[in-house]
Design a protein around this motif. Structure first.
Motif, PDB file in Angstrom:
ATOM      1  N   ASP A 137       0.851  -1.189   0.000  1.00 48.46           N
ATOM      2  CA  ASP A 137       0.000   0.000   0.000  1.00 48.46           C
ATOM      3  C   ASP A 137       0.888   1.241   0.000  1.00 48.46           C
ATOM      4  O   ASP A 137       1.217   1.803   1.047  1.00 48.46           O
ATOM      5  CB  ASP A 137      -0.926  -0.016   1.218  1.00 48.46           C
ATOM      6  CG  ASP A 137      -1.956   1.103   1.162  1.00 48.46           C
ATOM      7  OD1 ASP A 137      -1.950   1.866   0.180  1.00 48.46           O
ATOM      8  OD2 ASP A 137      -2.778   1.198   2.093  1.00 48.46           O
ATOM      9  N   THR A 178       0.263   4.166  -0.883  1.00 47.77           N
ATOM     10  CA  THR A 178      -0.403   5.442  -0.598  1.00 47.77           C
ATOM     11  C   THR A 178      -0.281   5.852   0.858  1.00 47.77           C
ATOM     12  O   THR A 178      -0.624   6.979   1.210  1.00 47.77           O
ATOM     13  CB  THR A 178      -1.900   5.353  -0.968  1.00 47.77           C
ATOM     14  OG1 THR A 178      -2.531   4.366  -0.161  1.00 47.77           O
ATOM     15  CG2 THR A 178      -2.058   4.995  -2.445  1.00 47.77           C
ATOM     16  N   THR A 179       0.205   4.958   1.721  1.00 48.30           N
ATOM     17  CA  THR A 179       0.319   5.301   3.148  1.00 48.30           C
ATOM     18  C   THR A 179       1.491   6.226   3.430  1.00 48.30           C
ATOM     19  O   THR A 179       1.518   6.893   4.460  1.00 48.30           O
ATOM     20  CB  THR A 179       0.473   4.024   3.983  1.00 48.30           C
ATOM     21  OG1 THR A 179       1.700   3.359   3.615  1.00 48.30           O
ATOM     22  CG2 THR A 179      -0.707   3.087   3.759  1.00 48.30           C
ATOM     23  N   LEU A 196      -1.519  -4.628   1.420  1.00 50.32           N
ATOM     24  CA  LEU A 196      -2.948  -4.363   1.293  1.00 50.32           C
ATOM     25  C   LEU A 196      -3.569  -5.484   0.465  1.00 50.32           C
ATOM     26  O   LEU A 196      -3.137  -5.758  -0.655  1.00 50.32           O
ATOM     27  CB  LEU A 196      -3.186  -3.009   0.609  1.00 50.32           C
ATOM     28  CG  LEU A 196      -4.645  -2.672   0.280  1.00 50.32           C
ATOM     29  CD1 LEU A 196      -5.452  -2.502   1.557  1.00 50.32           C
ATOM     30  CD2 LEU A 196      -4.721  -1.417  -0.588  1.00 50.32           C
ATOM     31  N   ARG A 238     -10.092  -0.033  -0.559  1.00 56.56           N
ATOM     32  CA  ARG A 238      -9.950  -0.324  -1.982  1.00 56.56           C
ATOM     33  C   ARG A 238     -10.857  -1.495  -2.362  1.00 56.56           C
ATOM     34  O   ARG A 238     -10.808  -2.570  -1.760  1.00 56.56           O
ATOM     35  CB  ARG A 238      -8.507  -0.652  -2.318  1.00 56.56           C
ATOM     36  CG  ARG A 238      -8.303  -0.932  -3.801  1.00 56.56           C
ATOM     37  CD  ARG A 238      -6.864  -0.906  -4.215  1.00 56.56           C
ATOM     38  NE  ARG A 238      -6.741  -1.125  -5.644  1.00 56.56           N
ATOM     39  CZ  ARG A 238      -5.584  -1.099  -6.316  1.00 56.56           C
ATOM     40  NH1 ARG A 238      -4.462  -0.834  -5.661  1.00 56.56           N
ATOM     41  NH2 ARG A 238      -5.562  -1.317  -7.611  1.00 56.56           N
TER      42      ARG A 238
END
Length: 822
Positions: A662, A664-665, A673, A748
């Motif tokens: 992930d 985007t963290t 994820l 998601r």
């Protein structure tokens, strides 16, 4: 959209484990030992299920103490007849053994009672033969059979031949899960514009599709690029026209299409999810001409044989061929009025020749392409003028040498290519293109080892290369190129006979040598076992396990309704895919042409990739992320193949996941994820019914119901505040007009679209004339105009916020005319 797609083809970043170091962990390549251990456990369970009792039963299959009869089935022109039904009836009239002929016309029946019996041979399009034969005790007879072409099809014999063939395949095959669609099946299925094998595959168990606009399909939790699409044994990379709306296959030239969704043998490599084998029909050697006109294109097909003088000079017993072409015509029809920007064209053909010594030569070709040309438009009216072209080419040749005892040796070579390119006449410094090609040679052989064993082995060497580029204004935004050599070998043995057990065991060795990137060697064991029950052998339990590998990826976003495959090879930029698969089920043959099956499966996918939305522009190798996947489910199937009313119903339950870092963290390392992919349709139901009304009318329907596909639901928005300085103080302008909004997303693919369903119908009428046959047809897609959601729009700049949907196919009637000449 194009720029986004192109950037997905260039680089890859490995998923880093949370504890640091190595490639282990859920988002990277899982420890190979753990995967191998699971597979070994599955294989051990399968072997234990066979156990000592199976060994004893298999020993009885060898036919010790019984007689045997073998030979080849030929037609009058000297061509072997494949998939003919051969049965032996004892003196009391009982059918004690049956089988179907191989691709080279060979058959073998063993474990037969001594004495006089009758050999019954039947095949579609031929007269039935009944031949008295004396079977020696413990001995073997060799008997070749020649069939004569039947001038008129007799419905009862056709039905009996089909039923007998299905029975023979049920008794011979072990763990393979395959569904075959004949040319008749394909013709009666309602289709978009015309008959389409790819869209027909969607009706089979275990097969789903992401939306109505694409002919691409997903099998048992695998992505669309993990399906091996073969045309006469040669892979094709992008088997669709119109950006995925229709397939490249010319319905007039297709003899059959067989989809193998699991348990396929070691001879198949290169993809991990399924095999769709489309076979071109070489015809019967007599001159034939057929054509058709649909709403999209016109097509024509010719067939015949080489002149007798040419055959004699070349030493050929027979040489039959068929050639067909298609072209869209809207650009031609509208030319006097305006420039229609799109056209497609393709050419497909096959030549099959048999030498006087019994060898077979086969040549198959396909070439096709699409053009979307917007360059003729006025630049003031259409500022982004583009010339977009894409297409496939495939060519294959093989030489098969028949051996005694039913064996053969085949040598083949072929190549396949797909490329696409965009040209902008107003921007000469812009270049977008993608290409992948494959060329190789192969050799394989099959032989009989004793009465019950059939052994097949072979090898191949293939060279792949790809080249992707996105260039504009002298700056290369994305690009990637590479090549690789795949050397493979396989061996597989299949044991059948008169006993209740069937066994297939084999292995495949793949050595992948990419440039750039490290080499990889994968050993893929495969095993399948089947056990019949009851005196009539109408019930069978079966199980299969195996490992499958793939050394290339398509980076096309499957969430998009239309698109083209952009390929990248495994190597420096991408890992290769390893999939371990286990399946088990039950098959039942019922009376009156009914059959049923129920099968459960579990699959792992190690080495899948996705786009890296947080790529570092200074890192040349982080455009893609490596991850893993899982799927498990159950497929049920009920079919009827006899009578005027035929069809099938398939019900599939699936659960699939993908696991990636992930990014985007903002954390380093990124946590894993797990989420369902866009093709994770939990329940999918297909009902297909075809009906004949006398000799002239035919009709078909397909009703599909599926639960909603996953999507990411927005939870809300927040404003980006604008800073300003007022009297030396920093303030935030919360009321600035036209301010940007930030979007807050939920998990998601954590939400689901509504359930979808659709009814398609078709009707055909056969009109005979002295010169030939005309068949007008009508198909209606989405008969009751169900508005199935493709995706949602969320407008948070309105008060209150508004959600609106974009639907898939509305009610779409299509019609056409098929013509064949005598």
């Amino acid at each position: 959209m194009c720029a986004t797609t192109w950037r997905r083809t260039t680089r890859i970043a490995e998923a880093r484990p949370a504890h640091g170091g190595g490639r282990a962990g859920p988002a990277g390549r899982a420890p190979r030992g753990r995967l191998a251990g699971r597979l070994a456990g599955a294989l051990a369970l399968a072997l234990l299920a066979a156990g000592p009792a199976a060994e004893q039963a298999l020993a009885q299959d060898a036919g010790v103490g019984g007689g045997a009869v073998q030979g080849r089935v030929w037609d009058a022109s000297g061509v072997p007849v494949s998939v003919a039904l051969v049965a032996f009836r004892a003196g009391d009239g009982r059918t004690v053994a049956r089988t179907e002929t191989s691709a080279t016309g060979f058959y073998r029946l063993h474990g037969l009672p001594a004495g006089r019996g009758t050999l019954v041979v039947m095949a579609l399009g031929y007269e039935e033969r009944r031949i008295p034969v004396d079977i020696p005790a413990g001995g073997r007879r060799t008997l070749d059979v020649t069939l004569r072409t039947r001038a008129l099809e007799v419905e009862g014999l056709v039905v009996e031949a089909r039923r007998a063939r299905e029975r023979a395949r049920f008794e011979v095959e072990a763990g393979l899960t395959a569904r075959e669609l004949s040319a008749d099946d394909l013709r009666l299925l309602p289709g978009f514009v015309e008959t389409d094998p790819l869209r027909a595959a969607e009706t089979l168990p275990g097969v789903t599709t992401a939306n109505d606009f694409t002919a691409a399909f997903n099998v048992r939790g695998g992505s669309a690029d993990q399906n091996l699409i073969l045309v006469d044994g040669q892979p094709v990379f992008n088997p669709t026209h119109l950006g995925g709306l229709v397939s490249i296959f010319n319905a007039d030239l297709v003899r059959s299409a067989e989809l193998r969704v699991g348990g396929f043998g070691a001879e198949y490599g290169g993809r991990v999810s399924s095999v769709l084998a489309v076979e071109t029909d070489p015809g019967d050697g007599r001159f034939s001409a057929a054509g058709a006109l649909s709403l999209l294109n016109a097509r024509v097909a010719l067939g015949g044989s080489l002149p007798e003088g040419v055959r004699k000079r070349m030493g050929l017993r027979s040489a039959r061929w068929r050639l067909g072409g298609r072209r869209s015509y809207l650009d031609i029809v509208t030319a006097p009025f305006f420039d229609f920007p799109y056209r497609l064209a393709d050419l497909q053909g096959v030549l099959e020749a048999w030498t006087r010594g019994g060898d077979r030569l086969r040549l198959s070709l396909y070439s096709g392409g699409d053009v979307l040309d917007l360059t003729t438009l006025d630049a003031d009216d259409f500022p982004l003028r583009v010339d977009w072209r894409w297409g496939n080419d495939a060519l294959s040749a093989s030489w098969t040498v028949l051996r005694r005892q039913g064996g053969w040796v085949e040598i083949g070579a072929g190549g396949s290519r797909f490329d696409t390119g965009l040209r902008f006449p107003d921007f000469d410094d812009t270049d977008f293109r993608s290409r992948i090609d494959q060329v190789g040679a192969r050799v394989s052989a099959e032989m009989r080892a004793g009465a019950a064993w059939r052994v097949r082995a072979g090898g191949a060497i293939e060279r792949f290369s790809y080249d992707n580029l996105a260039l504009s204004g002298g700056t290369e935004f994305a690009g990637g190129a590479g090549r690789g050599v795949l050397t493979s070998a396989f061996a597989q043995g299949a044991r059948s006979g008169s006993g209740p057990w069937r066994l297939e065991v084999g292995a495949r060795l793949d050595w992948w040598a990419p440039s750039p990137g490290p080499s990889a060697v994968e050993v893929s064991p495969r095993i399948a076992v089947k056990r019949f029950f009851g005196s009539r052998r109408r019930v069978a339990l079966k199980a299969a396990a195996g490992r499958y590998t793939q050394f290339l990826h398509s980076i096309r976003d499957e969430a998009l309704p239309l698109g083209l495959d952009i390929w990248v090879l495994a190597g420096e930029r991408a890992p290769h895919v390893v999939s371990d698969q286990v399946q088990a089920g039950i098959e039942v043959l019922l009376d009156e042409g009914w059959s049923a099956s129920l099968e459960a499966y579990r699959r792992t996918f190690d080495g899948v990739i996705t786009n890296n939305v947080a790529e570092n522009p200074n890192d040349p190798l982080d455009d893609l992320l490596a991850g893993s996947g899982r799927s498990w489910g159950v497929d049920a199937y009920l079919a009827r193949t006899r009578g005027d009313t035929r069809g099938w119903v398939s019900v599939s339950w699936l659960r699939a996941t993908r696991t990636f870092p992930d990014v985007t963290t903002g954390l380093d390392p990124a946590p894993a994820l797990t989420y369902p992919p866009v093709f994770d349709r939990r329940v999918d139901v297909d009902l297909v019914v075809t009906r004949r009304f006398g000799e002239r009318w035919e009709a078909g329907l397909r009703w599909n119901l599926g639960t909603g596909l996953p999507f990411t639901r927005p939870r809300g928005v927040y404003p980006f505040l604008t800073p300003r300085v007022d009297d030396g103080r920093l303030e935030w302008d919360v009321d600035a007009p036209g301010r940007d909004l930030g979007l807050v997303l939920g998990p998601r693919n954590g939400a689901r679209l509504p359930m979808q369903h659709r009814l398609d119908v078709s009707v055909r009428r056969r009109v005979e004339r002295s010169w030939g046959v005309m068949t007008p047809y009508l198909s209606v897609l989405n008969l009751y105009n169900r508005r199935n959601v493709l995706f949602y729009f969320f407008e948070y700049d309105r008060v209150p916020p508004v959600r609106s949907g974009f639907s898939m196919f509305p009610l779409v009637p299509t019609f056409g005319l098929e013509v064949s000449f005598r």
